[in-house]
Design a protein around this motif. Structure first.
Motif, PDB file in Angstrom:
ATOM      1  N   PHE A  64     -30.060 -29.448 -59.700  1.00 47.59           N
ATOM      2  CA  PHE A  64     -31.297 -29.755 -60.425  1.00 47.59           C
ATOM      3  C   PHE A  64     -32.527 -29.523 -59.548  1.00 47.59           C
ATOM      4  O   PHE A  64     -33.538 -29.001 -60.011  1.00 47.59           O
ATOM      5  CB  PHE A  64     -31.292 -31.203 -60.928  1.00 47.59           C
ATOM      6  CG  PHE A  64     -30.500 -31.404 -62.181  1.00 47.59           C
ATOM      7  CD1 PHE A  64     -30.924 -30.860 -63.389  1.00 47.59           C
ATOM      8  CD2 PHE A  64     -29.327 -32.145 -62.169  1.00 47.59           C
ATOM      9  CE1 PHE A  64     -30.200 -31.056 -64.558  1.00 47.59           C
ATOM     10  CE2 PHE A  64     -28.601 -32.341 -63.336  1.00 47.59           C
ATOM     11  CZ  PHE A  64     -29.034 -31.794 -64.533  1.00 47.59           C
ATOM     12  N   ARG A  65     -32.454 -29.919 -58.280  1.00 52.46           N
ATOM     13  CA  ARG A  65     -33.581 -29.748 -57.358  1.00 52.46           C
ATOM     14  C   ARG A  65     -33.976 -28.270 -57.274  1.00 52.46           C
ATOM     15  O   ARG A  65     -35.154 -27.929 -57.330  1.00 52.46           O
ATOM     16  CB  ARG A  65     -33.223 -30.287 -55.976  1.00 52.46           C
ATOM     17  CG  ARG A  65     -34.373 -30.207 -54.979  1.00 52.46           C
ATOM     18  CD  ARG A  65     -33.979 -30.796 -53.628  1.00 52.46           C
ATOM     19  NE  ARG A  65     -33.854 -32.236 -53.711  1.00 52.46           N
ATOM     20  CZ  ARG A  65     -32.749 -32.921 -53.390  1.00 52.46           C
ATOM     21  NH1 ARG A  65     -31.658 -32.290 -52.964  1.00 52.46           N
ATOM     22  NH2 ARG A  65     -32.723 -34.228 -53.473  1.00 52.46           N
ATOM     23  N   ASN A  66     -32.984 -27.391 -57.132  1.00 53.54           N
ATOM     24  CA  ASN A  66     -33.289 -25.958 -57.026  1.00 53.54           C
ATOM     25  C   ASN A  66     -33.912 -25.427 -58.310  1.00 53.54           C
ATOM     26  O   ASN A  66     -34.845 -24.624 -58.262  1.00 53.54           O
ATOM     27  CB  ASN A  66     -32.024 -25.158 -56.684  1.00 53.54           C
ATOM     28  CG  ASN A  66     -31.613 -25.315 -55.233  1.00 53.54           C
ATOM     29  OD1 ASN A  66     -32.215 -26.049 -54.472  1.00 53.54           O
ATOM     30  ND2 ASN A  66     -30.560 -24.626 -54.843  1.00 53.54           N
ATOM     31  N   LEU A  67     -33.396 -25.862 -59.473  1.00 54.50           N
ATOM     32  CA  LEU A  67     -33.938 -25.368 -60.744  1.00 54.50           C
ATOM     33  C   LEU A  67     -35.360 -25.875 -60.996  1.00 54.50           C
ATOM     34  O   LEU A  67     -36.220 -25.127 -61.463  1.00 54.50           O
ATOM     35  CB  LEU A  67     -33.007 -25.759 -61.900  1.00 54.50           C
ATOM     36  CG  LEU A  67     -31.641 -25.061 -61.888  1.00 54.50           C
ATOM     37  CD1 LEU A  67     -30.731 -25.648 -62.958  1.00 54.50           C
ATOM     38  CD2 LEU A  67     -31.789 -23.558 -62.065  1.00 54.50           C
ATOM     39  N   ILE A  68     -35.621 -27.128 -60.650  1.00 55.23           N
ATOM     40  CA  ILE A  68     -36.961 -27.696 -60.829  1.00 55.23           C
ATOM     41  C   ILE A  68     -37.932 -27.049 -59.844  1.00 55.23           C
ATOM     42  O   ILE A  68     -39.049 -26.662 -60.208  1.00 55.23           O
ATOM     43  CB  ILE A  68     -36.927 -29.228 -60.668  1.00 55.23           C
ATOM     44  CG1 ILE A  68     -36.101 -29.851 -61.789  1.00 55.23           C
ATOM     45  CG2 ILE A  68     -38.336 -29.810 -60.639  1.00 55.23           C
ATOM     46  CD1 ILE A  68     -35.635 -31.274 -61.513  1.00 55.23           C
ATOM     47  N   ASP A  69     -37.501 -26.897 -58.601  1.00 53.77           N
ATOM     48  CA  ASP A  69     -38.333 -26.263 -57.580  1.00 53.77           C
ATOM     49  C   ASP A  69     -38.675 -24.827 -57.997  1.00 53.77           C
ATOM     50  O   ASP A  69     -39.804 -24.379 -57.826  1.00 53.77           O
ATOM     51  CB  ASP A  69     -37.599 -26.290 -56.229  1.00 53.77           C
ATOM     52  CG  ASP A  69     -38.501 -25.867 -55.091  1.00 53.77           C
ATOM     53  OD1 ASP A  69     -39.604 -26.435 -54.954  1.00 53.77           O
ATOM     54  OD2 ASP A  69     -38.112 -24.949 -54.333  1.00 53.77           O
ATOM     55  N   ASN A  70     -37.705 -24.121 -58.542  1.00 50.14           N
ATOM     56  CA  ASN A  70     -37.947 -22.754 -59.026  1.00 50.14           C
ATOM     57  C   ASN A  70     -39.030 -22.732 -60.099  1.00 50.14           C
ATOM     58  O   ASN A  70     -39.903 -21.869 -60.094  1.00 50.14           O
ATOM     59  CB  ASN A  70     -36.666 -22.161 -59.611  1.00 50.14           C
ATOM     60  CG  ASN A  70     -36.041 -21.163 -58.691  1.00 50.14           C
ATOM     61  OD1 ASN A  70     -36.149 -21.280 -57.483  1.00 50.14           O
ATOM     62  ND2 ASN A  70     -35.372 -20.187 -59.257  1.00 50.14           N
ATOM     63  N   ALA A  71     -38.945 -23.680 -61.046  1.00 46.27           N
ATOM     64  CA  ALA A  71     -39.952 -23.742 -62.109  1.00 46.27           C
ATOM     65  C   ALA A  71     -41.340 -23.925 -61.506  1.00 46.27           C
ATOM     66  O   ALA A  71     -42.299 -23.258 -61.902  1.00 46.27           O
ATOM     67  CB  ALA A  71     -39.623 -24.875 -63.075  1.00 46.27           C
TER      68      ALA A  71
END
Length: 166
Positions: A64-71
């Motif tokens: 989740f951290r990687n996906l949110i950071d990507n956004a």
């Protein structure tokens, strides 16, 4: 180098499967990203589910951290909301992280999960191109996969599934 080490650790570390409260994970992440979200007036939307899944807790946090950071990195100035959803299918738990920011071209969407791939619009953004490769590795280690539904103009949704039989 830190991202490369995270990728190697993701590949080599065995999973510690336990009951994980999805709401607790999202609460940790909401707090972690709260300053960045507030600074850019980005809303965080999640459905309260009370769902508990069997998974590796640290892996789910990283996913989740990687996906949110990507956004936040790639969404651009028009990014105004990040939405996190959950769906329970017969054999999989499916999580999706959507945003209404900058879209992704079909060409970039096809190769986005490969190691060291960066989109054509990311040249000025810091990163090694491993964040989504790590997410893919986590999903696969959990008996699932990841996919992208991209709009070329605006918005992108990453859907990640993990097996319910862990």
């Amino acid at each position: 180098a830190e991202t490369i080490n995270a990728y190697i650790a993701t590949k080599e570390t065995s999973l510690h499967i336990e009951a994980v409260d999805l709401q607790e994970i999202l609460c940790v992440l909401r707090e972690e990203f709260s300053l960045r979200l507030a600074a850019r007036s980005i809303s965080w939307v999640e459905r309260q589910t009370g769902t508990v899944v069997r998974a590796d807790r640290l892996s789910l946090l990283r996913m989740f951290r990687n996906l949110i950071d990507n956004a936040l990195k790639y969404g651009g100035d028009q990014l105004s909301a990040i939405r996190i959803e959950y769906d329970e299918l017969k054999r999989f738990h499916t999580f999706s992280v959507s945003n209404d920011g900058r879209g992704v071209s079909e060409e970039d969407a096809e190769k986005i999960f490969e190691m060291f791939q960066r989109s054509s619009s990311s040249s000025r953004i810091e990163g090694a191109g491993l964040g989504l490769a790590i997410v893919k590795e986590i999903a696969e280690k959990h008996g699932g996969n990841i996919s992208i539904k991209a709009g070329t103009e605006r918005g992108v949704t990453f859907s990640c599934s993990i097996s319910r039989d862990l």
